[in-house]
Design a protein around this motif. Structure first.
Motif, PDB file in Angstrom:
ATOM      1  N   ALA A   6      10.094   5.024  -0.058  1.00  0.00           N
ATOM      2  CA  ALA A   6      10.821   5.853  -1.276  1.00  0.00           C
ATOM      3  C   ALA A   6       8.642   6.086  -2.435  1.00  0.00           C
ATOM      4  O   ALA A   6       8.126   6.954  -2.302  1.00  0.00           O
ATOM      5  CB  ALA A   6      11.130   5.810  -1.594  1.00  0.00           C
ATOM      6  N   LEU A   7       8.443   5.121  -1.633  1.00  0.00           N
ATOM      7  CA  LEU A   7       6.637   4.905  -2.788  1.00  0.00           C
ATOM      8  C   LEU A   7       5.543   5.407  -0.901  1.00  0.00           C
ATOM      9  O   LEU A   7       4.049   4.987  -1.374  1.00  0.00           O
ATOM     10  CB  LEU A   7       6.699   4.182  -2.908  1.00  0.00           C
TER      11      LEU A   7
ATOM     12  N   ARG B 187       0.708  -0.664  -0.156  1.00  0.00           N
ATOM     13  CA  ARG B 187       0.465  -0.019  -0.384  1.00  0.00           C
ATOM     14  C   ARG B 187       1.349   1.090   0.012  1.00  0.00           C
ATOM     15  O   ARG B 187       1.607   1.345   1.198  1.00  0.00           O
ATOM     16  CB  ARG B 187      -0.926   0.356   1.135  1.00  0.00           C
ATOM     17  N   GLN B 188       0.613   2.348  -0.870  1.00  0.00           N
ATOM     18  CA  GLN B 188       2.016   3.460  -1.206  1.00  0.00           C
ATOM     19  C   GLN B 188       0.825   4.414  -0.644  1.00  0.00           C
ATOM     20  O   GLN B 188      -0.464   4.523  -0.481  1.00  0.00           O
ATOM     21  CB  GLN B 188       1.866   3.844  -2.845  1.00  0.00           C
TER      22      GLN B 188
ATOM     23  N   PRO C   2       9.519  -6.866  -8.973  1.00  0.00           N
ATOM     24  CA  PRO C   2      10.164  -5.308  -7.676  1.00  0.00           C
ATOM     25  C   PRO C   2       8.139  -5.629  -7.058  1.00  0.00           C
ATOM     26  O   PRO C   2       9.126  -5.040  -5.357  1.00  0.00           O
ATOM     27  CB  PRO C   2      10.479  -4.360  -8.438  1.00  0.00           C
ATOM     28  N   THR C   3       7.543  -5.809  -7.436  1.00  0.00           N
ATOM     29  CA  THR C   3       6.581  -5.445  -6.823  1.00  0.00           C
ATOM     30  C   THR C   3       6.445  -6.547  -5.590  1.00  0.00           C
ATOM     31  O   THR C   3       5.696  -6.463  -4.224  1.00  0.00           O
ATOM     32  CB  THR C   3       5.087  -5.707  -8.106  1.00  0.00           C
TER      33      THR C   3
END
Lengths: 310, 526
Positions: free
Chosen positions: A92-93, A65-66, A253-254
């Motif tokens: 960073a997100l 969750r960003q 990467p996710t």
């Protein structure tokens, strides 16, 4: 950290009388309580295992969750209401570092154990076959092993992952296949020494099938050194996964992984966002250290020559 | 004793070796760090921006576009256009020569254009792929030693700007080389000559003595270093080993400024960053998610997706700067004054998706879709793509973000076969000197840069109307109408014009340009 060579492993044999299982566990517990570090290693691994299995229940946030408004928050920062929302900060997100760390344990342990299981199973079957049958089959399997050893493993893994594509399944497969040689060489040497023993000759004389002798009679007697190797091997596979994820060739990467988290921290280190690198780095270090300490203890514990020696 | 000597010698050797790698440049040398190496140094086949930056120092052009967008003479001192606007004749500066001593004449200029179009050489770079398609290039011919004429299919208002991107090189030297040889052995015509190229490490150029257009005080040598990692580039800049660094991460800007050895220059760039909707039939036929394909072919869904993404917040948080959302593919100040960017309006987006026939399911998902993006090609691209994915998921469009290596996977996917998508993040270089340059990405349905495969006839018929008039005001009306069509039909999820961050050493004077060109011929030592 590399797994120990064949020369470092302990050769055990059926010459000792197997102790009753309850005695073995009691002896193991006594040995563990005497030596503090292996006990600590087990505690660390238990915590990581619980975190991996119970991730969704114990992670404070959704790891993916960003919230880019809240990006790069340092650890223990309180919000306007005086509440700490992200104990280990955000990335960073704006994703919660603690939650990603907990979910990352899943991938590390999954990859570590599965790859070692695949590599171990393949290596033991091939190594025992080579050692028991001998001749051309032995020569063929061992030359295969020599060829694989001639390639730097990480290069081999990169090559395969570039061709096959990244992903957990491909990663586990390539890491597993990369480990078989170690097990095959030990299993072969052990089988060769066991097949001349009287209990094996007796089993064959009684008409037991060769496969049955191999896996029911010999295998239980050569398991100890293989278990020791496996414990070290889990650590090296976790490191390899972290390295490949760091290079962007591991899982997508996710998916949160410790190696991936380290890779994402690169651009933030110069700006002093230490928490993005330190926490996954410490997690990797603790896990690898714990497996190595446990491996050391197992090696000593299973070595009949060191029995009774602290 | 022998061992001690050996250890001392080894230590000395190592220290010298490390010095060689990490040495600060001397007063005559300028070091520029870029994230990727050139793949070839052929003047007719330059592709990427880093490659074109180096090429711009090796070769000259007939005219040049200044950082303010003005067209100025360079190898050509004057030019005239015929009555129909299909031929432009350039009078070249006499006495030019290439770096191997060969005189550079109109014959060489014509050869430079025609070589780039040679079907046998099959170049795919910027000149044949974008310039010639946008220009409607037919041929180049030498009328005399000094006069060269460029022939086009029809009048083109931005012809001079496009022609100014074609590198002029000498015929004899390039006729003598094969395509592969030419890629590695540049024979230049510009202000700097080629010295050496250590692949994936550096390209070294040296100033040409008595070059007719030389800038006083320019550096003797330029070293173009390849440093892929943004943090390593920043560290090298702060250590004084590099003078100019492109693509600085905005998260490192404060650290670099505080170092005292370098500062960060932020400029409003011209690269259009957008998320394309792949509308091609061949893609639809091969894709395994027909619901997503059907959805993006619905204009209401495309508009809804435009409303779902908070571009301003993405700019502020992930790019470290404020930005105004793009209304289309044209850079300010040439964008239509009456168009307002799509507002961030998640509720409105949800209404449009309902209206389009995609209600939320029991799990809250309307439909799922894949967004593909390069990783480390554009400023913070991976994080931008992930953020877009989150915004779309928030309105019920479950978006899986697929991050791909740019050179090895993304470029073949998108340029090789237009098979990226259904959503794909892309950046396209732009300009500020004319709206038509930016619009030329969609110069025709089959243009190489029409990655979405958009084919709205209301847009594409506009090009003939523009060519039919020489009145700039009339052209502007048509341009605005075309851009309104683009805005309404929304073949792109419109994002932003990428801000660019350059790290510049405090020992030099140099100003970054808006168009991403790193031209250092005017950089000087303080």
């Amino acid at each position: 950290m590399t797994p120990p060579s064949v020369a470092q492993t302990v050769v055990t044999g059926p010459s000792r009388t197997p102790a009753p299982r309850r005695d073995a566990w009691r002896r193991a517990w006594r040995s563990l309580t005497k030596a503090v570090w292996p006990l600590l290693a087990i505690v660390v691994l238990l915590i990581i295992t619980v975190a991996a299995f119970a991730g969704p229940a114990i992670a404070p946030k959704d790891p993916n969750r960003q919230n880019i408004i809240n990006r790069l928050q340092p650890p223990m920062q309180v919000d306007r209401a005086g509440v700490v929302q992200h104990y280990l900060g955000t990335d960073a997100l704006g994703r919660d570092v603690l939650s990603r760390l907990i979910y990352g344990a899943r991938v590390s342990l999954l990859v570590g154990f599965t790859a070692v299981f695949i590599g171990g199973a393949l290596g033991v079957v091939l190594g025992m076959t080579a050692g028991f049958v001998g001749g051309r089959i032995d020569a063929f399997i061992m030359r295969l092993a020599d060829i694989q050893l001639a390639f730097p493993f990480i290069l081999l893994a990169i090559m395969f992952l570039v061709v096959l594509g990244s992903g957990v399944l491909n990663l586990v497969l390539i890491l597993g296949i990369g480990q078989w040689v170690t097990y095959a060489r030990i299993a072969r040497a052990q089988t060769m020494s066991q097949r001349e023993k009287e209990y094996v000759e007796a089993a064959l004389a009684l008409g037991a099938r060769r496969a049955s002798v191999l896996f029911k009679t010999i295998l239980p007697n050569i398991l100890a050194p293989l278990i020791v190797i496996a414990s070290f091997n889990v650590a090296s596979v976790i490191l390899a996964e972290a390295a490949l994820s760091f290079l962007g060739l591991g899982v997508p990467p996710t998916v949160p992984t410790w190696g991936g988290m380290l890779a994402e921290s690169r651009d933030q280190l110069l700006a002093g966002r230490w928490w993005l690198a330190v926490y996954p780095g410490v997690a990797i270090m603790l896990t690898v250290l714990a497996f190595n300490i446990l491996g050391d203890w197992l090696r000593d514990f299973l070595d009949p020559r060191l029995r009774g020696v602290d | 004793m022998a061992i001690r000597s050996l250890v001392i010698a080894l230590a000395l050797g190592l220290s010298l070796a490390f010095q060689a790698f990490a040495q600060a440049p001397d007063a005559n040398t300028l070091v520029v760090a870029q994230s990727v190496d050139a793949s070839k140094l052929d003047p007719a086949d330059t592709g990427s921006r880093p490659e074109a930056n180096i090429a711009a120092h090796l070769w000259g052009t007939l005219v040049q576009t200044t950082s303010d967008g003005d067209i100025v003479p360079y190898f050509a001192e004057t030019w005239t256009t015929n009555d129909t606007g299909t031929e432009i004749t350039f009078r070249m500066v006499p006495g030019l020569q290439c770096h191997d001593g060969e005189p550079l004449t109109a014959i060489d200029a014509a050869y430079s254009f025609n070589r780039a179009k040679d079907p046998e050489l099959a170049f795919t770079g910027n000149t044949p792929g974008f310039i010639f398609a946008s220009l409607g290039f037919v041929e180049a011919r030498a009328d005399s030693d000094l006069d060269v004429t460029i022939v086009m299919e029809q009048r083109n208002p931005i012809a001079l700007g496009l022609i100014g991107e074609v590198f002029i090189h000498c015929m004899d030297s390039y006729m003598a080389m094969s395509k592969d040889e030419a890629a590695d052995n540049p024979v230049g015509s510009g202000p700097y000559r080629f010295i050496e190229w250590i692949k994936d490490d550096r390209i070294v150029l040296e100033r040409v003595a008595d070059y007719p257009f030389a800038v006083e005080g320019a550096f003797e040598r330029i070293v173009w270093r390849v440093i892929p990692e943004a943090s390593t580039r920043a560290a090298e800049l702060m250590d004084g080993n590099v003078d100019i660094v492109a693509n600085v991460s905005p998260d490192q800007a404060a650290t670099i400024d505080a170092s005292g050895r370098a500062t960060v220059q932020a400029v409003a760039g011209t690269r259009r960053i957008y998320v394309g909707f792949n509308l091609r039939d061949e893609f639809a036929a091969s894709h395994d998610n027909p619901i997503a394909i059907e959805a993006i072919n619905n204009v209401l869904v495309r508009r809804a997706m435009n409303h779902a993404v908070d571009v301003e917040t993405i700019c502020t948080q992930l790019l470290g700067t404020d930005c105004e959302r793009a209304t289309g593919l044209v850079n300010p100040p040439n964008d239509p004054p009456d168009l307002e960017p799509y507002a961030f309006d998640p509720e409105g987006a949800e209404r449009l998706l309902d209206e389009a026939g995609y209600p939320r399911g029991a799990d809250g998902v309307r439909f799922s879709i894949r967004l593909q993006s390069p990783n480390n090609r554009y400023l913070n691209d991976a994080n931008v793509a992930l953020a877009v994915g989150q915004y779309l998921s928030d309105v019920g469009v479950q978006t899986d973000v697929d991050l791909l290596d740019f050179s090895s996977v993304y470029v073949p996917l998108i340029i090789g076969g237009n098979m990226a998508g259904p959503l794909f993040l892309l950046g396209s270089g732009g300009a500020t000197w004319n709206a038509l340059y930016d619009m030329a990405d969609l110069s025709r349905v089959d243009a190489g840069t029409n990655y979405t495969g958009w084919d709205n006839p209301d847009w594409f018929s506009g090009w003939d109307r523009i060519a039919a008039t020489t009145d700039e005001a009339e052209q502007r009306v048509i341009v605005n109408e075309m851009l309104q069509v683009f805005y309404d039909d929304a073949p792109w999820l419109m994002m932003y014009f990428q801000p660019d961050f350059y790290g510049v050493s405090t020992r030099i004077d140099w100003d970054a340009r808006r168009d991403e060109k790193v031209i250092v011929t005017d950089a000087t030592l303080r």
